[in-house]
Write an enzyme that holds these catalytic residues in place. Sequence first.
Site, PDB file in Angstrom:
ATOM      1  N   GLU A 102       0.839  -1.205   0.000  1.00 32.38           N
ATOM      2  CA  GLU A 102       0.000   0.000   0.000  1.00 32.38           C
ATOM      3  C   GLU A 102       0.879   1.262   0.000  1.00 32.38           C
ATOM      4  O   GLU A 102       0.570   2.251  -0.662  1.00 32.38           O
ATOM      5  CB  GLU A 102      -0.944  -0.010   1.202  1.00 32.38           C
ATOM      6  CG  GLU A 102      -1.996  -1.109   1.099  1.00 32.38           C
ATOM      7  CD  GLU A 102      -2.983  -1.064   2.248  1.00 32.38           C
ATOM      8  OE1 GLU A 102      -4.142  -0.701   2.026  1.00 32.38           O
ATOM      9  OE2 GLU A 102      -2.584  -1.376   3.383  1.00 32.38           O
ATOM     10  N   GLU A 122      -3.883  -9.435   3.337  1.00 30.29           N
ATOM     11  CA  GLU A 122      -4.774  -9.116   4.465  1.00 30.29           C
ATOM     12  C   GLU A 122      -6.001 -10.012   4.528  1.00 30.29           C
ATOM     13  O   GLU A 122      -6.440 -10.400   5.610  1.00 30.29           O
ATOM     14  CB  GLU A 122      -5.229  -7.646   4.385  1.00 30.29           C
ATOM     15  CG  GLU A 122      -4.162  -6.631   4.740  1.00 30.29           C
ATOM     16  CD  GLU A 122      -3.274  -6.217   3.572  1.00 30.29           C
ATOM     17  OE1 GLU A 122      -3.227  -6.974   2.571  1.00 30.29           O
ATOM     18  OE2 GLU A 122      -2.627  -5.172   3.646  1.00 30.29           O
TER      19      GLU A 122
HETATM   20  C1  LIG Z   1       9.576   0.217   3.408  1.00 30.95           C
HETATM   21  C2  LIG Z   1       8.121   0.108   3.472  1.00 30.95           C
HETATM   22  C3  LIG Z   1       7.503   0.465   4.786  1.00 30.95           C
HETATM   23  C4  LIG Z   1       6.366  -0.402   5.016  1.00 30.95           C
HETATM   24  C5  LIG Z   1       5.495   0.088   6.071  1.00 30.95           C
HETATM   25  C6  LIG Z   1       4.460  -0.939   6.379  1.00 30.95           C
HETATM   26  C7  LIG Z   1       3.611  -0.469   7.459  1.00 30.95           C
HETATM   27  C8  LIG Z   1       2.594  -1.509   7.800  1.00 30.95           C
HETATM   28  C9  LIG Z   1       1.509  -0.922   8.588  1.00 30.95           C
HETATM   29  C10 LIG Z   1       0.282  -1.430   8.556  1.00 30.95           C
HETATM   30  C11 LIG Z   1      -0.048  -2.525   7.678  1.00 30.95           C
HETATM   31  C12 LIG Z   1      -1.072  -3.338   7.853  1.00 30.95           C
HETATM   32  C13 LIG Z   1      -1.425  -4.406   6.879  1.00 30.95           C
HETATM   33  C14 LIG Z   1      -0.415  -5.516   6.788  1.00 30.95           C
HETATM   34  O1  LIG Z   1       0.717  -5.302   6.501  1.00 30.95           O
HETATM   35  S1  LIG Z   1      -0.998  -7.100   7.032  1.00 30.95           S
HETATM   36  C15 LIG Z   1       0.465  -8.091   7.093  1.00 30.95           C
HETATM   37  C16 LIG Z   1       0.809  -8.440   5.752  1.00 30.95           C
HETATM   38  N1  LIG Z   1       1.881  -9.388   5.780  1.00 30.95           N
HETATM   39  C17 LIG Z   1       1.689 -10.687   5.829  1.00 30.95           C
HETATM   40  O2  LIG Z   1       0.596 -11.188   5.916  1.00 30.95           O
HETATM   41  C18 LIG Z   1       2.924 -11.523   5.713  1.00 30.95           C
HETATM   42  C19 LIG Z   1       2.806 -12.775   6.505  1.00 30.95           C
HETATM   43  N2  LIG Z   1       4.023 -13.542   6.413  1.00 30.95           N
HETATM   44  C20 LIG Z   1       4.254 -14.370   5.396  1.00 30.95           C
HETATM   45  O3  LIG Z   1       3.506 -14.502   4.456  1.00 30.95           O
HETATM   46  C21 LIG Z   1       5.504 -15.187   5.469  1.00 30.95           C
HETATM   47  O4  LIG Z   1       5.877 -15.292   6.803  1.00 30.95           O
HETATM   48  C22 LIG Z   1       6.644 -14.573   4.671  1.00 30.95           C
HETATM   49  C23 LIG Z   1       6.874 -13.123   5.007  1.00 30.95           C
HETATM   50  C24 LIG Z   1       6.332 -14.719   3.186  1.00 30.95           C
HETATM   51  C25 LIG Z   1       7.948 -15.365   4.984  1.00 30.95           C
HETATM   52  O5  LIG Z   1       7.716 -16.751   4.765  1.00 30.95           O
HETATM   53  P1  LIG Z   1       8.795 -17.829   5.260  1.00 30.95           P
HETATM   54  O6  LIG Z   1      10.105 -17.462   4.761  1.00 30.95           O
HETATM   55  O7  LIG Z   1       8.238 -19.166   4.891  1.00 30.95           O
HETATM   56  O8  LIG Z   1       8.884 -17.708   6.819  1.00 30.95           O
HETATM   57  P2  LIG Z   1       7.780 -17.978   7.923  1.00 30.95           P
HETATM   58  O9  LIG Z   1       6.415 -17.805   7.362  1.00 30.95           O
HETATM   59  O10 LIG Z   1       8.079 -19.251   8.592  1.00 30.95           O
HETATM   60  O11 LIG Z   1       8.035 -16.761   8.897  1.00 30.95           O
HETATM   61  C26 LIG Z   1       9.247 -16.649   9.637  1.00 30.95           C
HETATM   62  C27 LIG Z   1       8.928 -16.086  10.983  1.00 30.95           C
HETATM   63  O12 LIG Z   1       8.412 -14.763  10.832  1.00 30.95           O
HETATM   64  C28 LIG Z   1       7.130 -14.658  11.454  1.00 30.95           C
HETATM   65  N3  LIG Z   1       6.338 -13.737  10.649  1.00 30.95           N
HETATM   66  C29 LIG Z   1       6.258 -13.684   9.307  1.00 30.95           C
HETATM   67  N4  LIG Z   1       5.471 -12.689   8.930  1.00 30.95           N
HETATM   68  C30 LIG Z   1       5.055 -12.089  10.052  1.00 30.95           C
HETATM   69  C31 LIG Z   1       4.218 -10.994  10.302  1.00 30.95           C
HETATM   70  N5  LIG Z   1       3.674 -10.279   9.318  1.00 30.95           N
HETATM   71  N6  LIG Z   1       4.002 -10.652  11.586  1.00 30.95           N
HETATM   72  C32 LIG Z   1       4.565 -11.334  12.598  1.00 30.95           C
HETATM   73  N7  LIG Z   1       5.384 -12.387  12.425  1.00 30.95           N
HETATM   74  C33 LIG Z   1       5.610 -12.748  11.170  1.00 30.95           C
HETATM   75  C34 LIG Z   1       6.586 -16.067  11.425  1.00 30.95           C
HETATM   76  O13 LIG Z   1       5.613 -16.251  12.417  1.00 30.95           O
HETATM   77  C35 LIG Z   1       7.843 -16.863  11.695  1.00 30.95           C
HETATM   78  O14 LIG Z   1       8.126 -16.723  13.066  1.00 30.95           O
HETATM   79  P3  LIG Z   1       8.324 -17.983  13.972  1.00 30.95           P
HETATM   80  O15 LIG Z   1       9.360 -18.806  13.313  1.00 30.95           O
HETATM   81  O16 LIG Z   1       8.675 -17.474  15.290  1.00 30.95           O
HETATM   82  O17 LIG Z   1       7.002 -18.677  13.959  1.00 30.95           O
END
Ligand SMILES: CCCCCCCC/C=C\C=C\CC(=O)SCCNC(=O)CCNC(=O)[C@H](O)C(C)(C)COP(=O)(O)OP(=O)(O)OC[C@H]1O[C@@H](n2cnc3c(N)ncnc32)[C@H](O)[C@@H]1OP(=O)(O)O
Length: 724
Positions: A102, A122
Amino acid sequence: VLNYASVHPPVHLLRYTVVQDISAVVRALEQGVKKADVDPAVKAVVICGTNGTFSAGADIRGFSSIQAGDRPSLASVIDLIERSEKPVVAAIEGMALGGALEVALGCHYRVAHAQAWVGLPEVTLGLLPGAGGTQRLPRLIGVPAALDLITTGKHVLAAEALKLGIIDEIMEENTIDAAIHLANKVSGQPLNSRRLSLKQVQSLPNMDAILSEALVKVKKQARGCLSPEMCVQAVKASVQLPFTEGIRKERELFNLLLSSGQAKALQYVFFAQRAAQKWTTSSGASWKTASAQPIRKVAVIGLGTMGRGIVTSLVKAKMSVVALEQDQKQLEVGARAVTSLLEREASKMPWIGQRPDACDPALLQFTLDFSVLQDADLVIEAVFEDMALKKEIFHKLSAICKPGSFLCTNTSALDIDEIASATSRPHQVIGTHFFSPAHVMKLVEIIHGRHTSPITIATAMGLAKTIGKIGVVVGNCFGFVGNRMMAPYAEQAVFLLEEGCKPKEVDQALEGFGFNLGPFRMLDLAGLDVGWRSRKGQGLTGPKLAPGTPARLRGRRRYSPLPDLLCENGRYGQKTGRGWYQYEKPGARIANPDPWLHNFLIRYRDAHHIKARFIDEEEILERCLYTLINEGFQILDDGIASDPEDIDVIYIYGYGWPKHRGGPMFYASTIGLPRILAKLQKYSEAHPDIPRMQPSAFLKKLVFLGNPPLKEWMSHAGHQSSKL
Ligand SMILES: CCCCCCCC/C=C\C=C\CC(=O)SCCNC(=O)CCNC(=O)[C@H](O)C(C)(C)COP(=O)(O)OP(=O)(O)OC[C@H]1O[C@@H](n2cnc3c(N)ncnc32)[C@H](O)[C@@H]1OP(=O)(O)O
């Protein structure tokens, strides 16, 4: 973390890393953009991430602290970026997901690395892109493509994003340099045409039809999950309303979702799925100390329905596979079926056609020769559920396979220890319960026996991950976790028929709850003969049943012979065209109520002096779901599952439990354990001959302890602890 870095004057670089504190990032972004705006030395701005990643969006754990109404702040910073008089370029490396995309949409230009990918996930978290994404994306790429991305949450690679028009340029390397170059080049040029909020959504002659078809489609697929529907409504607002009003509508829908409870459930599932990968066993083995062994060559024994799906999954993951059958005819039939599955899979993924190495048939060898298995790193036996046959095969494998190879059995219920006892290496024997169709279903229950080594568990989990499945480690008992919990659920469904329901009423209640298929449609699909064979094996019916056993009792437990009677009438479900429903022909999929069955039920009740009564939806749901949940508590207490999260992942990915309800144990926590206990007590008093309705001791204990939150449950089970 924000750096306002003057690395390439006059372009200023804003760098971000992990978005853990959304408010802090939003504030920092705001300050950075404002500072650049007023600094006369700055002519343009580039926004990028660190360590090769733009941003994966917000920290999902932080969502629970977002209050409805907090949300606009990111939206207003994105407005600020878009309004900037200096060109702002997003330099996308790695990924730009959710709020990060976004932000990029608010920029005037977007440059991406060739390996980068973008998406708005989302919807999968029970939300919608709430910082203008639902209004800007349709203006940028048109309504059909925006609907596709926003309602599915799918990720697209840079090349696809370029084609769609999401990004302007792709770079093979030096994305940030390229963004700086672009920023310098466009500095001083008019920006209005680059401001998405000022654009009109491209009109299409059939726009109303596109929107209403999208709504019908998501409602059908979502089965009660609100977020896809709200995403369509938000995109519709982008078509029908001016930008600022569309943004207001987006915010209203976002707040509605935030307070719905479904978002909480879906976010729980996100972490539960990841927590399941951090397995532990009751004997103390854990993912932390056991490492998976490399698997290069896999052998699969048996090319029935399960074997074919397993082979297909392995080949899709580009593993070298040997598939073994016992005679030439079955080998040929199996080989043809696998080839056709692989072709179908390739046609579903058109991009695979461009890659000659995908689904490479050279990876696959069909054989009748057992000795070919000797150098396999791992063998998956997938013959039918017959203990004697499985033991014979494992005995043979133990003699033939090289010392290091792992021996897996694909079984849905049988004792892993007994199978392992046929080998000289029980520590390398493990259960891998795939779900049908195995090339589609995500779940694999990984069942460790008494002697299974931690390395064997880690290797089976590693294999599941390699082939794109979700492995969940469970203990060894009849039916393991999934089928053990399914038994009381299916039993209740049949008891409800005895008491007055029709199959469709029970199915409708559970499909209304959100299941893909109600219990009777599911049983018809799976084949009623599978359970019949198992019950005959257990001596519950058939020749092993003691003469004089009452029809509706086994010991002192209530038993329904209805499923056995159907099988005796040749009604095995879809495959015979008759089961709990009737089908147009054998193999047809549409289940129609069958007057024969309804008459049969009437005759059955008469014969057993059962007075039919009206049973409402609440009772259907409570009896089926609460007995299933009750078994889940028993399983936790027995240490068969190490966490409620594991059970939930199994039910969501193996049994079609509605994801937006978070899995059975999460659902129980939302209902409240005291209510579940009270209902089980009420029903078990009314049905004292159904032992599975009697509340488990662990459930009672948790209620006694004051209904603690789910993440604390296992600390009261003595030896386990929650991973969340
Ligand atoms: C420079 C630009 C500035 C940007 C500013 C952004 C401001 C944002 C403000 C508001 C936004 C709101 C809307 C959103 O952003 S909704 C969130 C959208 N993101 C997601 O849904 C991403 C979710 N994550 C994934 O799809 C995957 O984790 C991925 C990033 C693709 C990585 O995959 P992979 O390599 O397979 O690794 P894991 O999935 O096993 O993840 C590794 C660990 O990281 C934790 N994780 C991943 N994403 C998040 C997250 N969004 N929030 C919290 N934790 C996250 C995941 O749980 C794993 O942790 P653990 O091993 O301890 O379980």
